[in-house]
Design an enzyme around this catalytic site. Structure first.
Site, PDB file in Angstrom:
ATOM      1  N   SER A  73      -0.803  -3.663  10.557  1.00 53.41           N
ATOM      2  CA  SER A  73      -0.915  -4.209   9.077  1.00 53.41           C
ATOM      3  C   SER A  73       0.599  -5.474   9.618  1.00 53.41           C
ATOM      4  O   SER A  73       2.102  -4.228  10.576  1.00 53.41           O
ATOM      5  CB  SER A  73      -1.179  -3.811   7.897  1.00 53.41           C
ATOM      6  OG  SER A  73      -0.929  -2.620   7.725  1.00 53.41           O
ATOM      7  N   CYS A  91       1.223  -7.423  11.800  1.00 53.24           N
ATOM      8  CA  CYS A  91       1.884  -7.246  13.372  1.00 53.24           C
ATOM      9  C   CYS A  91       1.340  -8.992  14.257  1.00 53.24           C
ATOM     10  O   CYS A  91       1.267  -8.952  15.301  1.00 53.24           O
ATOM     11  CB  CYS A  91       1.103  -6.259  14.052  1.00 53.24           C
ATOM     12  SG  CYS A  91       2.160  -4.693  13.592  1.00 53.24           S
ATOM     13  N   HIS A 112     -10.252  -2.590  11.763  1.00 49.54           N
ATOM     14  CA  HIS A 112      -9.339  -2.913  11.627  1.00 49.54           C
ATOM     15  C   HIS A 112      -8.457  -3.961  12.124  1.00 49.54           C
ATOM     16  O   HIS A 112      -8.210  -4.338  13.296  1.00 49.54           O
ATOM     17  CB  HIS A 112      -7.517  -2.411  10.963  1.00 49.54           C
ATOM     18  CG  HIS A 112      -6.581  -3.138  10.528  1.00 49.54           C
ATOM     19  ND1 HIS A 112      -5.724  -2.594  10.244  1.00 49.54           N
ATOM     20  CD2 HIS A 112      -6.973  -4.454  10.014  1.00 49.54           C
ATOM     21  CE1 HIS A 112      -4.901  -3.294   9.513  1.00 49.54           C
ATOM     22  NE2 HIS A 112      -5.434  -4.323   9.309  1.00 49.54           N
ATOM     23  N   ARG A 172       0.814  -1.211  -0.175  1.00 50.49           N
ATOM     24  CA  ARG A 172      -0.121   0.000  -0.499  1.00 50.49           C
ATOM     25  C   ARG A 172       0.229   1.388  -0.012  1.00 50.49           C
ATOM     26  O   ARG A 172       2.264   1.594   0.648  1.00 50.49           O
ATOM     27  CB  ARG A 172      -0.724   0.310   1.076  1.00 50.49           C
ATOM     28  CG  ARG A 172      -2.005  -0.328   0.832  1.00 50.49           C
ATOM     29  CD  ARG A 172      -3.025  -0.778   2.316  1.00 50.49           C
ATOM     30  NE  ARG A 172      -2.196  -1.391   3.615  1.00 50.49           N
ATOM     31  CZ  ARG A 172      -1.703  -0.532   4.449  1.00 50.49           C
ATOM     32  NH1 ARG A 172      -1.511   0.977   4.097  1.00 50.49           N
ATOM     33  NH2 ARG A 172      -1.686  -1.274   5.195  1.00 50.49           N
ATOM     34  N   ARG A 222       1.840 -12.059  -0.373  1.00 53.42           N
ATOM     35  CA  ARG A 222       0.813 -12.148   0.092  1.00 53.42           C
ATOM     36  C   ARG A 222       0.269 -13.517  -0.457  1.00 53.42           C
ATOM     37  O   ARG A 222       0.650 -14.089  -1.607  1.00 53.42           O
ATOM     38  CB  ARG A 222      -0.249 -11.260  -0.210  1.00 53.42           C
ATOM     39  CG  ARG A 222      -0.110 -10.029   0.544  1.00 53.42           C
ATOM     40  CD  ARG A 222      -0.374 -10.023   2.245  1.00 53.42           C
ATOM     41  NE  ARG A 222       0.660  -9.393   1.883  1.00 53.42           N
ATOM     42  CZ  ARG A 222      -0.207  -8.384   3.394  1.00 53.42           C
ATOM     43  NH1 ARG A 222      -1.153  -9.019   4.167  1.00 53.42           N
ATOM     44  NH2 ARG A 222       0.314  -7.348   4.403  1.00 53.42           N
ATOM     45  N   LYS A 253      -9.392  -2.730   2.189  1.00 56.55           N
ATOM     46  CA  LYS A 253      -8.943  -1.489   2.930  1.00 56.55           C
ATOM     47  C   LYS A 253     -10.172  -0.156   2.614  1.00 56.55           C
ATOM     48  O   LYS A 253     -10.808   0.708   3.366  1.00 56.55           O
ATOM     49  CB  LYS A 253      -7.764  -1.336   2.853  1.00 56.55           C
ATOM     50  CG  LYS A 253      -6.802  -2.322   3.377  1.00 56.55           C
ATOM     51  CD  LYS A 253      -6.604  -2.200   4.805  1.00 56.55           C
ATOM     52  CE  LYS A 253      -6.978  -3.936   5.450  1.00 56.55           C
ATOM     53  NZ  LYS A 253      -5.301  -4.018   5.676  1.00 56.55           N
ATOM     54  N   ASP A 263      -8.906  -9.843   9.675  1.00 59.96           N
ATOM     55  CA  ASP A 263      -8.288  -8.515   9.184  1.00 59.96           C
ATOM     56  C   ASP A 263      -9.221  -7.543   9.720  1.00 59.96           C
ATOM     57  O   ASP A 263      -8.126  -6.317   9.701  1.00 59.96           O
ATOM     58  CB  ASP A 263      -8.038  -8.301   7.483  1.00 59.96           C
ATOM     59  CG  ASP A 263      -6.942  -6.737   7.357  1.00 59.96           C
ATOM     60  OD1 ASP A 263      -6.070  -7.395   7.769  1.00 59.96           O
ATOM     61  OD2 ASP A 263      -6.888  -6.830   6.560  1.00 59.96           O
ATOM     62  N   TYR A 285      -1.637  -3.685  -6.683  1.00 58.42           N
ATOM     63  CA  TYR A 285      -1.692  -4.057  -5.335  1.00 58.42           C
ATOM     64  C   TYR A 285      -2.294  -4.727  -4.646  1.00 58.42           C
ATOM     65  O   TYR A 285      -2.571  -2.896  -4.275  1.00 58.42           O
ATOM     66  CB  TYR A 285      -0.231  -4.052  -5.074  1.00 58.42           C
ATOM     67  CG  TYR A 285       0.355  -4.957  -4.266  1.00 58.42           C
ATOM     68  CD1 TYR A 285       1.439  -6.142  -4.421  1.00 58.42           C
ATOM     69  CD2 TYR A 285       0.179  -4.899  -2.584  1.00 58.42           C
ATOM     70  CE1 TYR A 285       1.679  -6.922  -4.150  1.00 58.42           C
ATOM     71  CE2 TYR A 285       0.730  -6.138  -2.341  1.00 58.42           C
ATOM     72  CZ  TYR A 285       1.806  -6.475  -2.525  1.00 58.42           C
ATOM     73  OH  TYR A 285       1.919  -8.232  -2.078  1.00 58.42           O
TER      74      TYR A 285
HETATM   75  P1  GTP Z   1      -1.878  -7.606   7.674  1.00 58.49           P
HETATM   76  O1  GTP Z   1      -2.100  -8.388   6.588  1.00 58.49           O
HETATM   77  O2  GTP Z   1      -0.784  -6.650   6.770  1.00 58.49           O
HETATM   78  O3  GTP Z   1      -3.552  -7.058   8.493  1.00 58.49           O
HETATM   79  O4  GTP Z   1      -0.899  -9.014   8.438  1.00 58.49           O
HETATM   80  P2  GTP Z   1      -1.827  -9.122   9.750  1.00 58.49           P
HETATM   81  O5  GTP Z   1      -1.692  -8.521  11.061  1.00 58.49           O
HETATM   82  O6  GTP Z   1      -2.478 -10.601   9.986  1.00 58.49           O
HETATM   83  O7  GTP Z   1       0.291 -10.008  10.332  1.00 58.49           O
HETATM   84  P3  GTP Z   1       0.452 -11.766  10.507  1.00 58.49           P
HETATM   85  O8  GTP Z   1      -0.687 -12.583  11.230  1.00 58.49           O
HETATM   86  O9  GTP Z   1       0.061 -12.170   8.979  1.00 58.49           O
HETATM   87  O10 GTP Z   1       1.846 -11.578  10.807  1.00 58.49           O
HETATM   88  C1  GTP Z   1       2.965 -10.919  10.720  1.00 58.49           C
HETATM   89  C2  GTP Z   1       3.779 -11.477  10.635  1.00 58.49           C
HETATM   90  O11 GTP Z   1       3.952 -11.295  11.869  1.00 58.49           O
HETATM   91  C3  GTP Z   1       4.393 -12.439   9.613  1.00 58.49           C
HETATM   92  O12 GTP Z   1       5.553 -12.780   9.212  1.00 58.49           O
HETATM   93  C4  GTP Z   1       4.338 -13.842  11.344  1.00 58.49           C
HETATM   94  O13 GTP Z   1       5.300 -14.828  11.246  1.00 58.49           O
HETATM   95  C5  GTP Z   1       4.725 -12.500  11.821  1.00 58.49           C
HETATM   96  N1  GTP Z   1       4.372 -13.165  13.805  1.00 58.49           N
HETATM   97  C6  GTP Z   1       2.357 -13.078  13.881  1.00 58.49           C
HETATM   98  N2  GTP Z   1       2.496 -13.305  15.034  1.00 58.49           N
HETATM   99  C7  GTP Z   1       3.918 -13.668  16.352  1.00 58.49           C
HETATM  100  C8  GTP Z   1       3.483 -14.058  17.280  1.00 58.49           C
HETATM  101  O14 GTP Z   1       2.950 -14.088  18.481  1.00 58.49           O
HETATM  102  N3  GTP Z   1       5.345 -13.598  16.856  1.00 58.49           N
HETATM  103  C9  GTP Z   1       6.579 -13.003  16.302  1.00 58.49           C
HETATM  104  N4  GTP Z   1       7.468 -13.494  16.516  1.00 58.49           N
HETATM  105  N5  GTP Z   1       5.901 -12.399  15.079  1.00 58.49           N
HETATM  106  C10 GTP Z   1       4.531 -13.263  14.710  1.00 58.49           C
HETATM  107  C1  SPV Z   2      -2.400  -4.339   5.487  1.00 61.77           C
HETATM  108  O1  SPV Z   2      -1.710  -4.101   5.354  1.00 61.77           O
HETATM  109  O2  SPV Z   2      -3.179  -4.105   6.720  1.00 61.77           O
HETATM  110  C2  SPV Z   2      -3.479  -5.468   4.575  1.00 61.77           C
HETATM  111  C3  SPV Z   2      -2.705  -5.622   3.676  1.00 61.77           C
HETATM  112  O3  SPV Z   2      -4.115  -6.283   4.795  1.00 61.77           O
HETATM  113  S1  SPV Z   2      -4.030  -4.769   2.114  1.00 61.77           S
HETATM  114  O4  SPV Z   2      -4.640  -5.368   1.749  1.00 61.77           O
HETATM  115  O5  SPV Z   2      -1.894  -4.073   1.459  1.00 61.77           O
HETATM  116  O6  SPV Z   2      -3.633  -3.329   2.918  1.00 61.77           O
HETATM  117 MN    MN Z   3      -4.402  -6.051   7.384  1.00 63.86          MN
END
Ligand code: GTP
Ligand code: SPV
Ligand code: MN
Length: 596
Positions: A262, A264, A240, A83, A381, A220, A289, A211
């Site tokens: 995002s 996290c 979110h 984004r 992704r 979003k 999400d 993207y």
């Molecule tokens: P968006 O789709 O961008 O909104 O991201 P999200 O909040 O769904 O994050 P996601 O669960 O995909 O995790 C993002 C990154 O953080 C990945 O590389 C995970 O492996 C890592 N991660 C997730 N949970 C943990 C955790 O509890 N500990 C650690 N160290 N890393 C984590």
């Molecule tokens: C985020 O960035 O929080 C996502 C990926 O979930 S996107 O759809 O690109 O916003």
């Molecule tokens: Mn997100």
């Protein structure tokens, strides 16, 4: 067939009878000048044809269909991998309404500027008309959208991510109540890239990117930026947040909504598999999400996931960290910007498998085995439908939503924020959300690692003035009979060598267990300056290699760090001027006082 002659359609297949839709599509087609218009109906047969077309134009690469049936790879343009927040605008009549955290453009200026770029942008391309629903059909949560796009990749993603097709026209009937989403890749020139939202017109115009959040306009753009604006007007929240159902060994299910910025950890938490030492616990994924949250007749909060699929972060996803995601993406998945192996399967950093000797990186270049570059893009992704996910909740499509027992905020903080703490009440919880801060990740363009304030993980997604948004949160709380408890977590605290102190991933259920125990009023807690913190003895520690000292460290609150934090909050709050609700300022003053 399907040619436009003198600005009129000849092909009528799948065209709805709704005159508002037809008029709008006609106008947009006259501007974008596609060769062809294709009205999508959402059928499986149609999806197969779209895949064929995507393979033909090079938007998709077929993966090994024996090992990964229905899976394809997409490589984005090199300058189009996340984004672009600095090119994202809220276009309201009054600048004040967009607030200090959004880029603003006057609607007239935005329409003129973008019309210039859209003009003729679809020449020699097909314009796909993609009708879709966000939220369960026929429910009070449901919103209709229609996206016009010249990207077959985007159309295919929308099919997985939303309830796409005829169903949306059925829901719309003859009304004019739909979000008009116009999208063109145009020439993918970043200088001609704009993601503009017109909340007062219920419209989104996005040009110059193909993207993720820039281009899949249901996500979003509609489900957060436009929806948050509508939510403020109509008395609900668009957040979110993941939504998870947690079943206890006593067979009770509690639903928790959690907002992390995002990349996290939302997808990971939503798909968690309990650790072996917690028999009888189960986690079910309602959403990963976005949550739309309404007040139910009983005065409780009810949430739905408006999406129908995942657009999940790939790097770091493995059978160890997130087995449910791994099972989800074995078939019927679109991968974006990962490594292509010789056998037609895929690879990424942190997948748990050795780095391939010979492969093609996300850029489409030979990835030398001694290359120091990453093979998969850090924001690569996967796109898959909810039904692919073994932990999908039976309630994910419930038109009434699920009742929320706890709200969790969280960030990626090496220091300051303890593993978990609980707010004193809704107002204090709103303050905790408003003061969330987190390290920047690869999900958006910009410097990774920098700490920024990201209230409720909505900084890039709130479609109006954030001061008004905080006020809306406070009001929502006042209208509840039963307020969910509000918590803050941090899985990312590190020691002095930069190692994570907390094992994270499935072990996070230990923290969720404490949250549920607090909801059930089964355990007491330490009352500290920042909120309630667990007694170390109350954290489930079986089967984990941490001492009580480690836990104490994870739960510790450093006064000096927090005094610094309070100063930064004060600085941040100045942005909002007199739109900052006095209740939030009171909470801030209270924290400052308690720390000293
Ligand atoms: P968006 O789709 O961008 O909104 O991201 P999200 O909040 O769904 O994050 P996601 O669960 O995909 O995790 C993002 C990154 O953080 C990945 O590389 C995970 O492996 C890592 N991660 C997730 N949970 C943990 C955790 O509890 N500990 C650690 N160290 N890393 C984590
Ligand atoms: C985020 O960035 O929080 C996502 C990926 O979930 S996107 O759809 O690109 O916003
Ligand atoms: Mn997100």
């Amino acid at each position: 067939m399907e040619q436009i002659r003198n600005g009129k359609f000849i092909e009528k297949e799948n065209m709805p009878s709704n005159e508002h839709v037809i008029k709008w599509v006609n106008e947009m087609a006259a501007m974008c000048k596609p060769d062809k218009i294709q009205w999508l109906n959402g059928s499986e047969k149609e999806e197969k044809e779209l895949v064929k077309e995507a393979l033909r134009v090079g938007d998709l690469i077929e993966l090994n269909q024996k090992k990964m049936p229905g899976c394809y790879l997409h490589r984005s343009a090199l300058n189009d991998v996340a984004r672009t927040e600095e090119l994202t605008f809220i276009c309201t009549e009054n600048k004040e309404d967009a607030g200090p955290t959004n880029n603003w453009m006057a609607p007239k200026e935005a329409y003129e500027k973008l019309s210039g770029i859209f003009n003729g942008s679809m020449r020699e391309r097909t314009m796909y008309v993609v009708p879709f629903l966000m939220g369960p059909k026929g429910s009070m949560f449901c919103k209709v959208g229609a996206q016009l796009t010249d990207s077959v990749y985007v159309a295919l993603n929308m099919k997985k991510m939303t309830r796409m097709g005829k169903i949306a026209w059925e829901e719309l009937g003859n009304t004019n109540n739909f979000t008009r989403c116009l999208h063109s890749k145009s020439d993918l020139d970043i200088k001609r890239r704009f993601i503009c939202h017109f909340p007062e017109d219920n419209a989104v115009w996005s040009v110059g990117s193909g993207y993720g959040g820039n281009a899949l306009l249901g996500k979003k753009c509609l489900a957060l930026r436009i929806a948050s604006f509508l939510g403020k007007k109509e008395g609900w929240l668009a957040e979110h947040m993941l939504i998870m159902g947690v079943k206890t060994p006593e067979n009770e299910t509690y639903y928790i909504a959690a907002a992390f910025p995002s990349a996290c950890g939302k997808t990971n938490l939503a798909m968690l598999i309990p650790p072996d030492s917690m028999p009888g616990w189960e986690v079910w994924t309602v959403g990963d999400d976005i949550a739309w949250i309404h007040i139910g007749k009983d005065g409780r909060l009810y949430a739905v996931n408006p999406e129908a699929g995942f657009f999940g972060v790939v790097p770091g996803t493995s059978m160890k960290t997130n087995p449910n995601a791994m099972k989800t993406l074995q078939s019927n998945t679109i991968f974006t910007n990962v490594v292509l192996k010789e056998d037609g399967t895929v690879w990424w950093e942190g997948c748990g498998e050795e780095r391939p000797k010979k492969a093609i990186d996300w850029r489409g270049e030979i990835w030398q085995s001694d290359s120091m570059e990453k093979g998969a893009h850090p924001n690569s992704r996967f796109t898959a439908h909810v039904s692919q996910c073994p932990s999908a909740s039976a309630e994910w499509d419930n038109p009434n939503g699920v009742p929320i027992s706890a709200i969790v905020f969280g960030g990626r903080r090496a220091k300051v924020a303890p593993l978990i703490y609980e707010s004193f009440d809704w107002q204090h919880g709103t303050f905790i959300g408003a003061t969330m801060a987190s390290e920047k990740t690869a999900a958006a363009e910009g410097k990774v690692g920098e700490i920024r304030h990201d209230p409720m993980a909505m900084l890039p997604f709130c479609g109006y003035h954030m001061g008004d948004y905080f006020k809306h949160w406070l009001e929502m709380g006042k209208n509840l009979h039963k307020q969910p408890k509000i918590f803050h977590v941090n899985w990312f605290r590190t020691d002095n060598n930069g190692n994570f102190l907390w094992p994270g991933f499935r072990e996070n259920l230990r923290v969720i267990k404490w949250i549920i125990q607090r909801v059930k009023e089964e355990v007491d807690a330490n009352k500290t300056a920042i909120g309630y913190v667990p007694h170390a003895k109350d954290m489930h520690m079986g089967g984990i290699n941490l001492t009580e000292n480690n836990i104490e460290e994870l739960l510790s609150i450093d006064k000096e760090e927090w005094n610094e934090e309070v100063k930064k909050q004060e600085e941040f709050f100045k942005k909002f001027g007199d739109k900052m609700p006095k209740e939030i300022l009171e909470e801030h003053a209270g924290l400052k006082e308690r720390l000293n």
